[in-house]
Design an enzyme around this catalytic site. Structure first.
Site, short mmCIF file in Angstrom:
data_model
loop_
_atom_site.label_atom_id
_atom_site.label_comp_id
_atom_site.label_asym_id
_atom_site.label_seq_id
_atom_site.Cartn_x
_atom_site.Cartn_y
_atom_site.Cartn_z
N GLU A 104 0.79 -1.23 0.00
CA GLU A 104 0.00 0.00 0.00
C GLU A 104 0.82 1.28 0.00
O GLU A 104 0.86 2.00 1.01
CB GLU A 104 -0.91 0.04 1.23
N GLU A 138 -5.18 -8.43 0.90
CA GLU A 138 -5.66 -8.17 2.26
C GLU A 138 -7.14 -7.85 2.24
O GLU A 138 -7.60 -7.08 1.38
CB GLU A 138 -4.97 -6.95 2.91
C1 GCO Z 1 -3.00 -1.74 5.98
C2 GCO Z 1 -1.90 -2.65 6.25
C3 GCO Z 1 -2.10 -3.53 7.43
C4 GCO Z 1 -3.16 -3.11 8.41
C5 GCO Z 1 -4.53 -3.55 7.98
C6 GCO Z 1 -5.62 -3.20 8.94
O1 GCO Z 1 -3.79 -2.02 5.12
O2 GCO Z 1 -3.10 -0.72 6.64
O3 GCO Z 1 -1.52 -3.39 5.17
O4 GCO Z 1 -0.84 -3.46 7.97
O5 GCO Z 1 -2.91 -3.63 9.65
O6 GCO Z 1 -4.83 -2.98 6.78
O7 GCO Z 1 -5.72 -1.80 9.04
#
Ligand code: GCO
Length: 446
Positions: free
Chosen positions: A169, A357
């Site tokens: 990200e 994710e």
């Molecule tokens: C993000 C990251 C993760 C976070 C998850 C929950 O997307 O911010 O990749 O490290 O922990 O998304 O917020």
């Protein structure tokens, strides 16, 4: 819709869980590791809601074997984890810390021994502090520093790791770290933010080239958070604000690698990025990705405030209580995942997309030895249905990674929000499979 079943997603579909170095490893200064910007940031007062830090976290550094066994036990075939740059190169460049590399080598082996495929993210936000002192992402030299680091990791793990993601990200760490200042390195500067955006995009391409040059069979991708946004209103002003927000959140890091340049026409805030572009950058930034990882949590509902993004970010849920809201205040909106996948596919630039994710934090309560997290199970089921829907529409979704295996350190939110399929009792480091984890166990075994 017919009952959701594993088989509907295809035989080759990758089922995995994801986590990141700083959020689980702990051992922040063990065995020669250098400090990262997240160590520095969390050791400063009032940066993390519950005043916690990742010094110990889930102690994955010592418990990785048991945790990988859990991945297997739940029935997943892939484990996505990130490498901590300062564990490998304590000063960011130059001196290699063998012990740090050996740790990741052991994690890779632990995965392979159990038939779990390691999916490696090269950067999940924990920049070496030594490089931050030299300007970090705002210094163009970082493109070379990053390339050097990627080369070291590829040499050490490339014989066993096939799937690579360059960044986690980019939008989150450039925007929240360099403009909003709520994440490390805690900078609030439009100039540094714009410089970081451009250097991150160049580094993304440089990292991909290093992997391709040093490994024959590398599967090279990167991950992006994709957050569809809706304006509350239909005037021209609303539409302009929606376009601008979309350009900033979803396009500024995705499109340059695709050869589409920066979406400056839609997002005037990005205008100053020209100052950091040099001749040849248009070419240097290009990447022919093997895959893109889409990360999705929620959509944004925003008012066109004068500074729409920064003000709306934490508040968007307030007027929309008719939707379910998670423990991080995010609206549960499964349709948005379909929209995010469709949006990335529409560029026509990648033949494989993975959900790298997706997940949610809910208040979990330990009752006896159980956590009855029905809302999380429902969340996953509803989002998986949207993956199926996207597949039926022709979007080539080839895998799905849950965020996360374990409850872990949720950045500036500390240990409050629990995202795990497995409960972490932080005082004892005991792991307890939640009902959502049991649901996956059954779903994946079927
Ligand atoms: C993000 C990251 C993760 C976070 C998850 C929950 O997307 O911010 O990749 O490290 O922990 O998304 O917020």
């Amino acid at each position: 819709m017919t009952q959701l079943a594993r088989g509907q997603f295809g035989d080759e579909f990758t089922w995995g869980v994801a986590h990141a170095a700083y959020q689980v490893e702990g051992a922040w200064d063990a065995d020669g590791k250098g400090p990262s910007i997240w160590d520095t940031f969390t050791h400063r007062p009032r940066t993390v809601r519950d005043r916690s830090n990742g010094d110990v976290a889930c102690d994955f550094y010592h418990r990785y074997a048991g945790d990988t066994a859990l991945v297997k036990r739940l029935g997943f075939g892939a484990q996505r984890f990130s490498i901590s740059w300062p564990r490998v190169l304590p000063d960011g460049t130059g001196r290699v810390n063998r012990a740090g590399l050996d740790f990741y080598s052991r994690v890779v082996d632990a995965c392979l021994e159990r038939g779990v495929e390691p999916w490696v993210t090269l950067y999940h936000w924990d920049l070496p502090e030594a490089l931050q002192r030299r300007g970090g992402w705002a210094n163009r030299d970082i493109v070379d520093w990053f390339g050097e680091y990627v080369g070291v990791v590829a040499d050490a793990l490339g014989d066993r790791v096939r799937h690579w993601m360059i960044f986690n990200e980019p939008c989150s760490f450039t925007l929240v770290g360099h403009l909003a200042g709520q994440h490390a390195p805690g900078v609030r500067s439009l100039r540094k933010f714009l410089a970081a955006v451009h250097h991150v995009n160049l580094a993304q391409a440089a990292g991909a080239r290093v992997l391709r040059d040093s490994l024959d069979d590398a599967d090279v991708g990167t991950t992006h958070i994709v957050t569809p946004s809706r304006m509350l209103g239909t005037t021209r002003r609303h539409q302009r604000a929606a376009r601008s927000l979309d350009a900033l959140l979803n396009r500024a890091h995705l499109e340059p690698n695709f050869g589409l340049g920066y979406p400056i026409a839609d997002c005037p805030l990005l205008r100053g990025i020209r100052r950091y572009q040099r001749d040849g950058d248009d070419k240097a930034v290009l990447v022919d990705w093997d895959f893109i990882g889409v990360q999705y949590y929620t959509r944004l509902l925003v008012h066109p405030l004068p500074v729409p993004l920064l003000h709306a970010l934490p508040r968007y849920g307030r007027d929309f209580r008719r939707y379910e809201i998670t423990a991080t205040g995010w609206e549960v909106q499964p349709d948005g995942l379909h929209e995010a996948l469709t949006k990335v596919h529409a560029y026509g630039k990648v033949s494989r997309i993975y959900v790298t994710e997706n997940g949610a934090a809910f208040p979990d309560h330990l009752v006896g030895d159980r956590i009855h997290d029905d809302r999380r199970t429902a969340f996953y089921r509803d989002h998986l249905e949207q993956v199926r829907r996207a597949q039926s529409d022709g979007v080539p979704v080839h895998g799905y990674f849950c965020w996360s295996l374990l409850d872990n350190f949720e950045w500036a939110e500390g240990f409050g929000p629990r995202f795990g399929l497995v409960y972490t009792e932080f005082a004892t480091q005991r792991r307890i499979i939640k009902d959502s984890g049991r649901w996956f166990q059954e779903f994946l075994a079927a």
